[in-house]
Scaffold this active site. Structure first.
Site, short mmCIF file in Angstrom:
data_model
loop_
_atom_site.label_atom_id
_atom_site.label_comp_id
_atom_site.label_asym_id
_atom_site.label_seq_id
_atom_site.Cartn_x
_atom_site.Cartn_y
_atom_site.Cartn_z
N ALA A 1 21.48 7.22 48.03
CA ALA A 1 21.25 6.12 47.09
C ALA A 1 20.41 6.54 45.90
O ALA A 1 20.27 5.79 44.94
CB ALA A 1 20.57 4.96 47.81
N CYS A 2 19.86 7.74 45.93
CA CYS A 2 18.95 8.23 44.89
C CYS A 2 19.72 8.94 43.78
O CYS A 2 20.47 9.88 44.03
CB CYS A 2 17.94 9.18 45.53
#
Length: 119
Positions: A8-9
Site C-alpha cells: 500500500a506504500c
C-alpha cells in the site's frame, strides 16, 4: 537482495518499479504478513548501521499509543524498541533493501535504491 515492503506504500511501489526497470534480482518480503522477529530486526539494524528508533515510523497510531516519543533513545532502551518493532511491524520504516554485500538501505528515495543496486 531482499526488499521489505508494504504494497500500500507508494515509496515501496516506486522502489520495486526501479528494481524491475534495472533488472535486479530480488525477493519481496511483505513484512506486515511475514513479520520479522526481534533477531531479524537486530540483524537488519546491524546491516543498516542504525538504531531501532532511526527506522521507527513515529507518526503511526501504534507509536502514539505506545508513547514512543517519550521513550529513551539509548543502549538501555534498545531492546524495548526492537520488541516494539517486532510486535507492531507497521512501525518499521519502509522499504528496507538488503544488499548483496551484506549492507542494507532504507529505500525511500531513488538515490537510496540505486545505492543498494550498486552494492
Amino acid at each position: 537482495m531482499e526488499i521489505w515492503i508494504n504494497p500500500a506504500c507508494s515509496k515501496c511501489r516506486s522502489a520495486v518499479r526501479l528494481l524491475d526497470e534495472e533488472g535486479a534480482a530480488y525477493t519481496v518480503r511483505r513484512y506486515l504478513d511475514d513479520v520479522p522477529d526481534e533477531a531479524e530486526i537486530r540483524a537488519v539494524l546491524g546491516r543498516l548501521g542504525l538504531e531501532p528508533w532511526d527506522i521507527t515510523r513515529t507518526q503511526e497510531a501504534a507509536a502514539k499509543e505506545l508513547g514512543l516519543k517519550d521513550w529513551p533513545r539509548d543502549a538501555d532502551a534498545r531492546e524495548r524498541w526492537v520488541a516494539a518493532l517486532a510486535a507492531h511491524p507497521k512501525l518499521i520504516q519502509r522499504p528496507i533493501i538488503t544488499a548483496d554485500d551484506g549492507t542494507a538501505v532504507v529505500g525511500r528515495t531513488e538515490e537510496a535504491v540505486r545505492d543498494a543496486l550498486g552494492r
